[in-house]
Design a protein around this motif. Structure first.
Motif, PDB file in Angstrom:
ATOM      1  N   GLY A  33       0.841  -1.185   0.000  1.00  0.00           N
ATOM      2  CA  GLY A  33       0.000   0.000   0.000  1.00  0.00           C
ATOM      3  C   GLY A  33       0.880   1.241   0.000  1.00  0.00           C
ATOM      4  O   GLY A  33       2.095   1.160  -0.121  1.00  0.00           O
ATOM      5  N   LYS A  34       0.259   2.367   0.117  1.00  0.00           N
ATOM      6  CA  LYS A  34       1.000   3.631   0.168  1.00  0.00           C
ATOM      7  C   LYS A  34       1.269   3.930   1.630  1.00  0.00           C
ATOM      8  O   LYS A  34       0.369   4.306   2.365  1.00  0.00           O
ATOM      9  CB  LYS A  34       0.186   4.731  -0.498  1.00  0.00           C
ATOM     10  CG  LYS A  34       0.010   4.519  -1.990  1.00  0.00           C
ATOM     11  CD  LYS A  34      -0.970   5.485  -2.581  1.00  0.00           C
ATOM     12  CE  LYS A  34      -0.380   6.870  -2.628  1.00  0.00           C
ATOM     13  NZ  LYS A  34      -1.208   7.823  -3.377  1.00  0.00           N
ATOM     14  N   LEU A  35       2.504   3.796   2.031  1.00  0.00           N
ATOM     15  CA  LEU A  35       2.803   3.891   3.459  1.00  0.00           C
ATOM     16  C   LEU A  35       2.933   5.330   3.954  1.00  0.00           C
ATOM     17  O   LEU A  35       2.196   5.762   4.815  1.00  0.00           O
ATOM     18  CB  LEU A  35       4.085   3.116   3.782  1.00  0.00           C
ATOM     19  CG  LEU A  35       4.010   1.617   3.471  1.00  0.00           C
ATOM     20  CD1 LEU A  35       5.318   0.936   3.789  1.00  0.00           C
ATOM     21  CD2 LEU A  35       2.887   0.982   4.241  1.00  0.00           C
ATOM     22  N   GLY A  36       3.870   6.070   3.424  1.00  0.00           N
ATOM     23  CA  GLY A  36       4.168   7.377   3.971  1.00  0.00           C
ATOM     24  C   GLY A  36       3.412   8.516   3.337  1.00  0.00           C
ATOM     25  O   GLY A  36       3.485   9.641   3.807  1.00  0.00           O
ATOM     26  N   TYR A  37       2.685   8.258   2.286  1.00  0.00           N
ATOM     27  CA  TYR A  37       2.025   9.357   1.576  1.00  0.00           C
ATOM     28  C   TYR A  37       0.601   8.992   1.175  1.00  0.00           C
ATOM     29  O   TYR A  37       0.169   9.205   0.070  1.00  0.00           O
ATOM     30  CB  TYR A  37       2.852   9.782   0.351  1.00  0.00           C
ATOM     31  CG  TYR A  37       3.240   8.655  -0.569  1.00  0.00           C
ATOM     32  CD1 TYR A  37       2.509   8.408  -1.725  1.00  0.00           C
ATOM     33  CD2 TYR A  37       4.317   7.827  -0.294  1.00  0.00           C
ATOM     34  CE1 TYR A  37       2.837   7.367  -2.578  1.00  0.00           C
ATOM     35  CE2 TYR A  37       4.654   6.786  -1.147  1.00  0.00           C
ATOM     36  CZ  TYR A  37       3.922   6.573  -2.279  1.00  0.00           C
ATOM     37  OH  TYR A  37       4.247   5.544  -3.110  1.00  0.00           O
ATOM     38  N   ARG A  38      -0.135   8.461   2.143  1.00  0.00           N
ATOM     39  CA  ARG A  38      -1.540   8.115   1.902  1.00  0.00           C
ATOM     40  C   ARG A  38      -2.390   9.372   1.925  1.00  0.00           C
ATOM     41  O   ARG A  38      -2.107  10.325   2.648  1.00  0.00           O
ATOM     42  CB  ARG A  38      -2.048   7.174   2.994  1.00  0.00           C
ATOM     43  CG  ARG A  38      -1.476   5.799   2.944  1.00  0.00           C
ATOM     44  CD  ARG A  38      -2.205   4.822   3.870  1.00  0.00           C
ATOM     45  NE  ARG A  38      -2.862   5.384   5.011  1.00  0.00           N
ATOM     46  CZ  ARG A  38      -2.375   5.351   6.252  1.00  0.00           C
ATOM     47  NH1 ARG A  38      -1.207   4.808   6.492  1.00  0.00           N
ATOM     48  NH2 ARG A  38      -3.059   5.863   7.251  1.00  0.00           N
ATOM     49  N   ASP A  39      -3.451   9.339   1.180  1.00  0.00           N
ATOM     50  CA  ASP A  39      -4.432  10.413   1.241  1.00  0.00           C
ATOM     51  C   ASP A  39      -5.141  10.350   2.597  1.00  0.00           C
ATOM     52  O   ASP A  39      -5.338   9.259   3.149  1.00  0.00           O
ATOM     53  CB  ASP A  39      -5.466  10.271   0.113  1.00  0.00           C
ATOM     54  CG  ASP A  39      -4.868  10.447  -1.273  1.00  0.00           C
ATOM     55  OD1 ASP A  39      -3.865  11.182  -1.387  1.00  0.00           O
ATOM     56  OD2 ASP A  39      -5.399   9.857  -2.225  1.00  0.00           O
ATOM     57  N   PRO A  40      -5.546  11.493   3.144  1.00  0.00           N
ATOM     58  CA  PRO A  40      -6.284  11.473   4.416  1.00  0.00           C
ATOM     59  C   PRO A  40      -7.516  10.578   4.322  1.00  0.00           C
ATOM     60  O   PRO A  40      -8.247  10.597   3.348  1.00  0.00           O
ATOM     61  CB  PRO A  40      -6.693  12.943   4.611  1.00  0.00           C
ATOM     62  CG  PRO A  40      -5.733  13.729   3.776  1.00  0.00           C
ATOM     63  CD  PRO A  40      -5.376  12.846   2.608  1.00  0.00           C
ATOM     64  N   GLY A  41      -7.705   9.781   5.353  1.00  0.00           N
ATOM     65  CA  GLY A  41      -8.869   8.896   5.396  1.00  0.00           C
ATOM     66  C   GLY A  41      -8.666   7.574   4.678  1.00  0.00           C
ATOM     67  O   GLY A  41      -9.525   6.703   4.732  1.00  0.00           O
ATOM     68  N   THR A  42      -7.532   7.409   4.001  1.00  0.00           N
ATOM     69  CA  THR A  42      -7.260   6.160   3.292  1.00  0.00           C
ATOM     70  C   THR A  42      -6.823   5.100   4.300  1.00  0.00           C
ATOM     71  O   THR A  42      -5.976   5.368   5.151  1.00  0.00           O
ATOM     72  CB  THR A  42      -6.148   6.363   2.239  1.00  0.00           C
ATOM     73  OG1 THR A  42      -6.570   7.355   1.313  1.00  0.00           O
ATOM     74  CG2 THR A  42      -5.842   5.072   1.497  1.00  0.00           C
ATOM     75  N   PRO A  43      -7.379   3.906   4.236  1.00  0.00           N
ATOM     76  CA  PRO A  43      -7.004   2.870   5.209  1.00  0.00           C
ATOM     77  C   PRO A  43      -5.558   2.415   5.032  1.00  0.00           C
ATOM     78  O   PRO A  43      -4.996   2.509   3.942  1.00  0.00           O
ATOM     79  CB  PRO A  43      -7.972   1.722   4.889  1.00  0.00           C
ATOM     80  CG  PRO A  43      -8.394   1.942   3.481  1.00  0.00           C
ATOM     81  CD  PRO A  43      -8.343   3.425   3.249  1.00  0.00           C
ATOM     82  N   SER A  44      -4.985   1.941   6.114  1.00  0.00           N
ATOM     83  CA  SER A  44      -3.619   1.407   6.095  1.00  0.00           C
ATOM     84  C   SER A  44      -3.676  -0.110   6.158  1.00  0.00           C
ATOM     85  O   SER A  44      -4.201  -0.683   7.124  1.00  0.00           O
ATOM     86  CB  SER A  44      -2.821   1.941   7.284  1.00  0.00           C
ATOM     87  OG  SER A  44      -1.593   1.245   7.393  1.00  0.00           O
ATOM     88  N   ILE A  45      -3.137  -0.741   5.150  1.00  0.00           N
ATOM     89  CA  ILE A  45      -3.097  -2.206   5.117  1.00  0.00           C
ATOM     90  C   ILE A  45      -2.354  -2.745   6.332  1.00  0.00           C
ATOM     91  O   ILE A  45      -2.772  -3.722   6.950  1.00  0.00           O
ATOM     92  CB  ILE A  45      -2.429  -2.704   3.822  1.00  0.00           C
ATOM     93  CG1 ILE A  45      -3.323  -2.386   2.622  1.00  0.00           C
ATOM     94  CG2 ILE A  45      -2.125  -4.187   3.880  1.00  0.00           C
ATOM     95  CD1 ILE A  45      -2.647  -2.620   1.288  1.00  0.00           C
TER      96      ILE A  45
END
Length: 119
Positions: free
Chosen positions: A31-43
């Protein structure tokens, strides 16, 4: 390369490629670890994945990488940390159980973490 992680397992695409002897490489396997969009879940913070990691004595990242490896998918996780690179590489000498694989399959949300704004 195809975006492929527990939230976007893409089983039909994987089967399509297998049937044609196309080797799949997982794009953004953690997933996108350090630059996720706000509200995007973290795997890596998913409760199912965290529970499997704890049960196996592994990190969530190792569980996610092993899941794809066990499905025959090549993973090339990006990291700048030598320690994390070593941990991420340590997914070849153990296996997830069938129960773990089924639990991970249930995480599929058909959810893309990589947004292509020009597409």
């Amino acid at each position: 390369e195809i975006e492929m992680h527990p939230y976007l397992a893409q089983p039909r695409m994987l089967e399509f490629c297998r049937a044609r002897d196309i080797q799949v490489i997982a794009y953004s396997p953690l997933g996108k670890l350090g630059y996720r969009d706000p509200g995007t879940p973290s795997i890596l913070e998913d409760p199912v994945i965290s529970a499997i990691a704890e049960e196996c004595g592994r990190t969530a990242a190792q569980v996610v990488l092993r899941w794809n490896v066990q499905r025959g998918v090549v993973v090339i996780p990006k990291s700048l940390s030598p320690k994390r690179l070593a941990v991420n590489f340590d997914v070849l000498d153990w296996q997830l159980t069938e129960q773990h694989m089924a639990q991970l399959k249930s995480c599929d949300r058909n959810f893309r973490l990589v947004r292509m704004h020009w597409w």
